[in-house]
Design a protein around this motif. Sequence first.
Motif, PDB file in Angstrom:
ATOM      1  N   LEU A 195      15.690   1.284   3.481  1.00  0.00           N
ATOM      2  CA  LEU A 195      16.651   1.522   2.415  1.00  0.00           C
ATOM      3  C   LEU A 195      16.143   2.625   1.496  1.00  0.00           C
ATOM      4  O   LEU A 195      15.016   2.560   1.000  1.00  0.00           O
ATOM      5  N   ASP A 196      16.986   3.625   1.263  1.00  0.00           N
ATOM      6  CA  ASP A 196      16.639   4.763   0.423  1.00  0.00           C
ATOM      7  C   ASP A 196      17.439   4.674  -0.875  1.00  0.00           C
ATOM      8  O   ASP A 196      18.651   4.905  -0.886  1.00  0.00           O
ATOM      9  N   GLU A 197      16.747   4.301  -1.961  1.00  0.00           N
ATOM     10  CA  GLU A 197      17.368   4.123  -3.271  1.00  0.00           C
ATOM     11  C   GLU A 197      18.694   3.377  -3.153  1.00  0.00           C
ATOM     12  O   GLU A 197      19.756   3.883  -3.531  1.00  0.00           O
ATOM     13  N   PRO A 198      18.663   2.155  -2.646  1.00  0.00           N
ATOM     14  CA  PRO A 198      19.899   1.438  -2.298  1.00  0.00           C
ATOM     15  C   PRO A 198      20.761   1.054  -3.489  1.00  0.00           C
ATOM     16  O   PRO A 198      21.954   0.835  -3.320  1.00  0.00           O
TER      17      PRO A 198
ATOM     18  N   ARG B 187      20.138  -7.773  -4.613  1.00  0.00           N
ATOM     19  CA  ARG B 187      18.862  -8.492  -4.630  1.00  0.00           C
ATOM     20  C   ARG B 187      18.990  -9.861  -3.969  1.00  0.00           C
ATOM     21  O   ARG B 187      18.084 -10.299  -3.257  1.00  0.00           O
TER      22      ARG B 187
ATOM     23  N   LEU C 241      19.166  -9.298  -0.197  1.00  0.00           N
ATOM     24  CA  LEU C 241      17.889  -8.804   0.299  1.00  0.00           C
ATOM     25  C   LEU C 241      16.855  -9.917   0.334  1.00  0.00           C
ATOM     26  O   LEU C 241      16.139 -10.080   1.337  1.00  0.00           O
TER      27      LEU C 241
ATOM     28  N   LEU D 238      10.941  -4.943   5.077  1.00  0.00           N
ATOM     29  CA  LEU D 238      11.620  -3.980   4.220  1.00  0.00           C
ATOM     30  C   LEU D 238      10.770  -2.731   4.044  1.00  0.00           C
ATOM     31  O   LEU D 238       9.588  -2.816   3.715  1.00  0.00           O
TER      32      LEU D 238
ATOM     33  N   LEU E  49      11.275   0.401   1.634  1.00  0.00           N
ATOM     34  CA  LEU E  49      12.134   0.763   0.518  1.00  0.00           C
ATOM     35  C   LEU E  49      11.644   2.046  -0.130  1.00  0.00           C
ATOM     36  O   LEU E  49      10.496   2.134  -0.557  1.00  0.00           O
TER      37      LEU E  49
ATOM     38  N   THR F  29      12.145   4.294  -3.335  1.00  0.00           N
ATOM     39  CA  THR F  29      12.758   4.128  -4.650  1.00  0.00           C
ATOM     40  C   THR F  29      11.908   4.753  -5.734  1.00  0.00           C
ATOM     41  O   THR F  29      10.686   4.847  -5.612  1.00  0.00           O
TER      42      THR F  29
ATOM     43  N   GLU G 237      12.182  -2.422  -9.069  1.00  0.00           N
ATOM     44  CA  GLU G 237      12.404  -2.864  -7.689  1.00  0.00           C
ATOM     45  C   GLU G 237      11.082  -3.041  -6.958  1.00  0.00           C
ATOM     46  O   GLU G 237      10.951  -3.910  -6.099  1.00  0.00           O
TER      47      GLU G 237
ATOM     48  N   THR H 204       8.699  -5.854  -3.343  1.00  0.00           N
ATOM     49  CA  THR H 204       7.738  -5.372  -2.364  1.00  0.00           C
ATOM     50  C   THR H 204       6.396  -6.080  -2.462  1.00  0.00           C
ATOM     51  O   THR H 204       6.089  -6.742  -3.445  1.00  0.00           O
TER      52      THR H 204
END
Length: 204
Positions: free
Chosen positions: A53-56, A69, A72, A82, A84, A86, A91, A96
């Motif tokens: 996920l890129d800056e979801p 959230r 996820l 995951l 991520l 960001t 986040e 993470t």
Amino acid sequence: MNHQEATTQSYEYLEEVGLVRQARSRIQTLSNGQQQKIHLGLTFIADPELLILDEPTRGFDPVNQGLFREYLQRHLQRGATLLLVTNQMHEVEELTENVLFLRKGRRFFFGSKLSAKAKLGERCTEVTYTGQLPPSIDAWNVDVREPGRLVLRQTHGLQEANRLLDSLLDAGVNVTDFSTRMANFDEIFKDIYNDSAMTDSLVA
């Protein structure tokens, strides 16, 4: 998934997020918030084992951030992995286990969140008080930020922070609040990228 599985999961998701009536609407006719929910559904449908996920949550309103959230965390509890990307450090804190900071295209740090705070962050100690500080305060490297509040500037550990508190109490200073903590990821991020035009961060 086959067609039946995809249809079943799609309708279950739309029912859950209150969009089942829009199931056959063109996505362009939906509101931005509704479109965000559709994109979330596309991300999580079929229970993927790996999420990249890129800056979801960029552009998400608070309601859809919470929905993201929730979904996820549900997938992570099922064992999904995951990856991520960001710049939103809250986040990192919430989602993470390990963190990789890239600076100017190269690895700057990789490790657990705890080790990142220990190696990249400094302890911050603040004291609020009433009354007069004793002359012995000059022996401490403190900033008096405003009347009644001081900050221990030098690099220090928990024991030194506690010694400062003890010295103030022994001198009769009325301490109204005392806090000591490791730097958070917002502060670490600023320290790493403050003098860099590159603000890439990859959090896994």
